[in-house]
Design an enzyme around this catalytic site. Structure first.
Site, PDB file in Angstrom:
ATOM      1  N   PHE A  11       1.057  -1.044  -0.005  1.00 26.10           N
ATOM      2  CA  PHE A  11      -0.173   0.208  -0.663  1.00 26.10           C
ATOM      3  C   PHE A  11       1.114   0.651   0.082  1.00 26.10           C
ATOM      4  O   PHE A  11       0.602   2.754   0.532  1.00 26.10           O
ATOM      5  CB  PHE A  11      -0.450   0.354   0.831  1.00 26.10           C
ATOM      6  CG  PHE A  11      -1.994   1.182   0.458  1.00 26.10           C
ATOM      7  CD1 PHE A  11      -3.006   0.600  -0.453  1.00 26.10           C
ATOM      8  CD2 PHE A  11      -2.647   1.358   1.922  1.00 26.10           C
ATOM      9  CE1 PHE A  11      -4.249   1.505  -0.400  1.00 26.10           C
ATOM     10  CE2 PHE A  11      -3.695   2.755   1.773  1.00 26.10           C
ATOM     11  CZ  PHE A  11      -4.425   2.024   0.547  1.00 26.10           C
ATOM     12  N   THR A  92       3.357  -4.913  -4.468  1.00 25.27           N
ATOM     13  CA  THR A  92       4.845  -4.496  -3.177  1.00 25.27           C
ATOM     14  C   THR A  92       6.241  -3.700  -4.535  1.00 25.27           C
ATOM     15  O   THR A  92       5.654  -3.627  -5.634  1.00 25.27           O
ATOM     16  CB  THR A  92       5.117  -5.377  -2.722  1.00 25.27           C
ATOM     17  OG1 THR A  92       5.796  -7.138  -3.771  1.00 25.27           O
ATOM     18  CG2 THR A  92       3.523  -6.131  -1.657  1.00 25.27           C
ATOM     19  N   VAL A 148       4.943  -2.863 -17.175  1.00 24.59           N
ATOM     20  CA  VAL A 148       5.887  -2.754 -18.279  1.00 24.59           C
ATOM     21  C   VAL A 148       5.595  -0.728 -18.820  1.00 24.59           C
ATOM     22  O   VAL A 148       6.722  -0.061 -18.774  1.00 24.59           O
ATOM     23  CB  VAL A 148       5.934  -3.159 -19.744  1.00 24.59           C
ATOM     24  CG1 VAL A 148       6.408  -3.031 -21.208  1.00 24.59           C
ATOM     25  CG2 VAL A 148       5.968  -4.873 -19.409  1.00 24.59           C
ATOM     26  N   GLY A 203      10.582  14.611  -7.397  1.00 22.27           N
ATOM     27  CA  GLY A 203      10.356  13.449  -6.883  1.00 22.27           C
ATOM     28  C   GLY A 203      10.505  12.454  -8.163  1.00 22.27           C
ATOM     29  O   GLY A 203       9.989  11.238  -8.424  1.00 22.27           O
ATOM     30  N   GLU A 206      14.626   8.649  -7.737  1.00 25.62           N
ATOM     31  CA  GLU A 206      14.420   7.686  -6.305  1.00 25.62           C
ATOM     32  C   GLU A 206      15.801   8.806  -6.007  1.00 25.62           C
ATOM     33  O   GLU A 206      16.967   8.745  -7.352  1.00 25.62           O
ATOM     34  CB  GLU A 206      15.443   6.473  -6.883  1.00 25.62           C
ATOM     35  CG  GLU A 206      13.909   5.976  -7.151  1.00 25.62           C
ATOM     36  CD  GLU A 206      12.907   5.383  -6.486  1.00 25.62           C
ATOM     37  OE1 GLU A 206      13.172   5.632  -4.977  1.00 25.62           O
ATOM     38  OE2 GLU A 206      12.021   5.462  -7.036  1.00 25.62           O
ATOM     39  N   ASP A 217      15.863  -0.818 -14.800  1.00 26.19           N
ATOM     40  CA  ASP A 217      14.367  -1.289 -15.687  1.00 26.19           C
ATOM     41  C   ASP A 217      14.148  -1.449 -16.352  1.00 26.19           C
ATOM     42  O   ASP A 217      13.454  -1.991 -16.549  1.00 26.19           O
ATOM     43  CB  ASP A 217      14.237   0.657 -14.757  1.00 26.19           C
ATOM     44  CG  ASP A 217      12.600   0.479 -14.734  1.00 26.19           C
ATOM     45  OD1 ASP A 217      11.892  -0.414 -13.723  1.00 26.19           O
ATOM     46  OD2 ASP A 217      11.925   0.961 -15.832  1.00 26.19           O
ATOM     47  N   LYS A 221      11.559  -4.493 -18.222  1.00 23.04           N
ATOM     48  CA  LYS A 221      11.199  -4.429 -18.889  1.00 23.04           C
ATOM     49  C   LYS A 221      11.153  -5.387 -19.907  1.00 23.04           C
ATOM     50  O   LYS A 221       9.977  -5.986 -20.486  1.00 23.04           O
ATOM     51  CB  LYS A 221      10.365  -2.985 -19.144  1.00 23.04           C
ATOM     52  CG  LYS A 221      10.106  -2.342 -17.641  1.00 23.04           C
ATOM     53  CD  LYS A 221       9.811  -1.391 -17.961  1.00 23.04           C
ATOM     54  CE  LYS A 221       9.840  -0.157 -16.662  1.00 23.04           C
ATOM     55  NZ  LYS A 221       8.939   0.902 -16.744  1.00 23.04           N
TER      56      LYS A 221
END
Length: 331
Positions: A11, A92, A148, A203, A206, A217, A221
């Site tokens: 969450f 998560t 993706v 923001g 990261e 990343d 994908k």
């Protein structure tokens, strides 16, 4: 009207986005014959369970005020195993080293006969084949459009709209952080380090931007696309990866003078998985700016289809999750 009971496991930003979208779109879901109640929400500190349906507005307020929804001392895995429900919305954080708790949650969901819709790249990048087989063995669905392209549809575009076409390749910009940095370097005539710092302040990047700027990343994908579209059994180790950390303002300026921009492009073909900064003609459909993502799907019948959209953001990602939920129950 089909009664559907769901859990949201995780969450954070995306999980809260899912709750917000479900609050907005409850009537639209009912118009499609889907009466969906969230009966459990779990975060890192515990869970809330209510078989009559959780008040999502109150849960969001509690999360923002106290940092948790925890009322019961239950983990996400506990919820999946002990609470009677139909579908697990798994949001998560991504762990591409081991698959993390997301992998544990997905395996448990299929063991207990629950569908899974997820935004979590890690388990799919590491254990795609095993998860698909577990879902098939349980006669449940595993859908993952949100892993993706965020709000930008690629997997469902290929599976549904382009069904019957042979997919020859998919290439595009699949990381908004990198695209923002490269765009701003040219706009401000600034260095990589300066624009990375700006993106972190906003923001967009990261605190530890390694996954994004080193191309990891995007590579994850590509693995998901290779396995789901080309039926490969690829892992991260099969991807040739170069990030953007060595791109200089000088190289961007030289490219611009020749009518090009430099973009971090991910490309998947049957015989190639590659992530690297590449020259793209400034007028090309892949030359989008800012945090936008873009993908071109090359087919044998329909030619090349290009889609553009926001690849990140809690509401945008939640929209892809909502689409997957609808696709499970609309029939």
């Amino acid at each position: 009207m089909r009664k559907v009971r769901a859990s949201i496991i995780g969450f954070g930003s995306v999980g809260q986005g899912v709750a917000e979208v479900l609050l907005r779109k409850g009537d639209e879901l009912k118009s499609l014959g889907i009466d969906l109640d969230v009966v459990a929400i779990a975060d890192s500190k515990g869970a809330e369970v209510n078989l009559a349906g959780i008040d999502l507005k109150a849960a969001l307020g509690r999360k923002r005020e106290f940092g948790t929804v925890a009322i019961d001392n239950l983990t996400g895995e506990d919820v999946i195993k002990s609470v009677d429900h139909d579908i697990v919305i798994e949001t998560t954080p991504t762990d591409i080293e081991t698959g993390g708790i997301g992998l544990v949650n997905m395996v448990a969901a299929f063991e207990f006969g629950r569908h899974v819709v997820t935004s979590n790249k890690g388990p799919l990048a590491l254990k795609y084949r095993e998860l698909v087989e577990a879902a098939e063995g349980a006669d449940r669905k595993l859908l993952f459009e949100a892993t993706v392209g965020g709000a930008m549809p690629i997997i469902n575009l290929v599976r549904d709209t382009l069904a019957g076409n042979e997919i020859l390749s998919v290439e595009g910009i699949l990381n908004g952080t990198c695209n923002y940095i490269l765009t701003r370097m040219m706009e401000e005539h600034a260095s990589y380090e300066q624009m990375l710092a700006e993106s972190q302040e906003l923001g967009i990047a990261e605190t530890d931007p390694t996954y994004d700027v080193e191309g990891i990343d995007t590579a994850c994908k590509l693995v998901i696309l290779a396995n789901s579209i080309f039926n490969q059994d690829a892992t991260y180790q099969d991807v040739d990866v170069t990030g953007i950390t060595k791109v200089t303002l000088e190289s961007l300026s030289l490219a611009y003078d020749e009518g090009y921009v430099i973009k971090l492009i991910g490309e998947v073909k049957k015989d190639r998985l590659r992530v690297s900064p590449r020259l793209v003609p400034a007028s090309h459909p892949l030359a989008v700016g800012g945090t936008l993502n873009v993908a071109s799907v090359c087919t044998d019948l329909a030619g090349t289809i290009t889609v553009t959209g926001r690849g990140a953001g809690s509401i945008e990602t939640a929209s892809a999750i909502l689409s997957d939920i609808v696709s499970i129950y609309k029939d």
